[in-house]
Design a protein around this motif. Structure first.
Motif, mmCIF file in Angstrom:
data_model
loop_
_atom_site.group_PDB
_atom_site.id
_atom_site.type_symbol
_atom_site.label_atom_id
_atom_site.label_comp_id
_atom_site.label_asym_id
_atom_site.label_seq_id
_atom_site.Cartn_x
_atom_site.Cartn_y
_atom_site.Cartn_z
ATOM 1 N N ASP A 138 -5.721 9.947 -4.963
ATOM 2 C CA ASP A 138 -4.681 8.913 -5.011
ATOM 3 C C ASP A 138 -3.541 9.251 -4.056
ATOM 4 O O ASP A 138 -2.983 8.371 -3.394
ATOM 5 N N SER A 139 -3.186 10.526 -3.986
ATOM 6 C CA SER A 139 -2.124 10.945 -3.082
ATOM 7 C C SER A 139 -2.599 10.923 -1.627
ATOM 8 O O SER A 139 -1.829 10.597 -0.726
ATOM 9 N N ILE A 171 1.272 4.154 -5.933
ATOM 10 C CA ILE A 171 1.392 5.581 -5.658
ATOM 11 C C ILE A 171 1.380 5.766 -4.147
ATOM 12 O O ILE A 171 0.374 5.490 -3.489
ATOM 13 N N ILE A 203 5.124 13.200 -10.890
ATOM 14 C CA ILE A 203 3.714 13.322 -10.527
ATOM 15 C C ILE A 203 3.148 14.674 -10.928
ATOM 16 O O ILE A 203 3.744 15.723 -10.683
#
Length: 310
Positions: A138-139, A171, A203
């Protein structure tokens, strides 16, 4: 009435920066929030922490408080100095009626809570901070995730309650562990028509089957065969963006670290992927394998403990 040492309440020095005060407050607020804390004095500590933060987070209020001097000690008998009435002209951004603050606080700032006896004015809702766990991918790529959250808040009767929310959260690519995403107006609701506070999502990365994050860098333990390490080789290595070729220098040992530039999390500059070699020995489970190892022992005289002097 007793003097309140707000710096001592938060556990920061009188020279602490605003960023340090904010960071410390958020940590303590998470620890002592009555809805989640197991501490026996959580509710009282939570009120003390909020009161200290209300003063120290604002430069003007902090300056007014500091003007009392640094010789006071927590718990000492306190009387407002002459002219203190002139200090009570502030706007307050956190929720809560005046009764939620100490007499000491009200003696310096209390007039702001009332407008000519008509009751409390508009008050902004409290900011809230929760931790969310995301995948490393996701990052790396950026993502939009739907999150179901149970957020603590104070009901109209002053009792603590829980509010369930479903939010679509973007995100951003390159966000790292410990960073916060701010959702404006998604915190606790305001009072008396005041605006809602903000919601901060801190996070945290879920455990990954291959990679370990270290800031923007990611780390990978790469198994290699003895002959690959001894003779050198080019092997395929997984990254968050797909497999790439990595050249292993001849004579490499276990623990050697190789760097794949720019293959970590995105940023300016992007992180790297740190590959640590781990030599894996083939098992001697067959007669042929045992004979091969025996020939190695005879033809490659090698003492791995030579440097130990034994």
């Amino acid at each position: 009435m007793q003097y309140k040492d707000y710096y001592k309440t938060l556990g920061v020095s009188r020279t602490a920066s605003q960023e340090e005060i904010k960071r410390t407050y958020r940590k303590l607020a998470r620890k002592y929030h009555p809805d989640v804390s197991k501490e026996p004095n959580a509710e009282a500590r939570f009120k003390e922490i909020n009161e200290a933060n209300e003063v120290l987070k604002d430069a003007e209020k902090r300056a007014t408080y500091d003007a009392l001097g640094s010789n006071w000690r927590a718990g000492e008998d306190f009387r407002p100095p002459p002219g203190a009435d002139g200090w009570r002209n502030f706007d307050f951004n956190t929720g809560g009626a005046s009764g939620e603050y100490s007499d000491f606080f009200s003696s310096i700032f209390g007039r702001a809570f009332r407008s000519e006896g008509r009751g409390p004015g508009r008050q902004r809702g409290q900011d809230q901070t929760i931790t969310i766990a995301i995948e490393l991918e996701d990052s790396h790529q950026g993502a939009t995730r739907q999150l179901k959250l149970d957020l603590p808040e104070t009901g109209p009767n002053g009792q603590s309650t829980t509010r369930s929310r479903t939010l679509n959260v973007r995100i951003p690519a390159g966000v790292i562990q410990g960073r916060q995403i701010r959702l404006t107006g998604q915190g606790a609701p305001g009072r008396h028509g005041g605006p809602a506070g903000d919601l901060y999502l801190e996070i945290e990365f879920k455990p990954h089957r291959l990679f370990t994050p270290d800031g923007r860098d990611i780390q990978l333990r790469l198994p290699v065969a003895p002959w690959e390490a001894a003779l050198g080789a080019t092997v395929q290595v997984p990254t968050l963006g797909g497999s790439v070729n990595l050249k292993i220098p001849p004579g490499s040992q276990s623990g050697r670290k190789l760097r794949l530039k720019g293959r970590g999390l995105p940023g300016t500059p992007p992180g790297d992927e740190i590959v640590q070699l781990e030599i894996v020995i083939p098992p001697a489970e067959t007669e042929a394998a045992r004979e091969f190892y025996q020939r190695m022992a005879e033809q490659l005289p090698f003492d791995p403990r030579a440097r130990l002097g034994v």
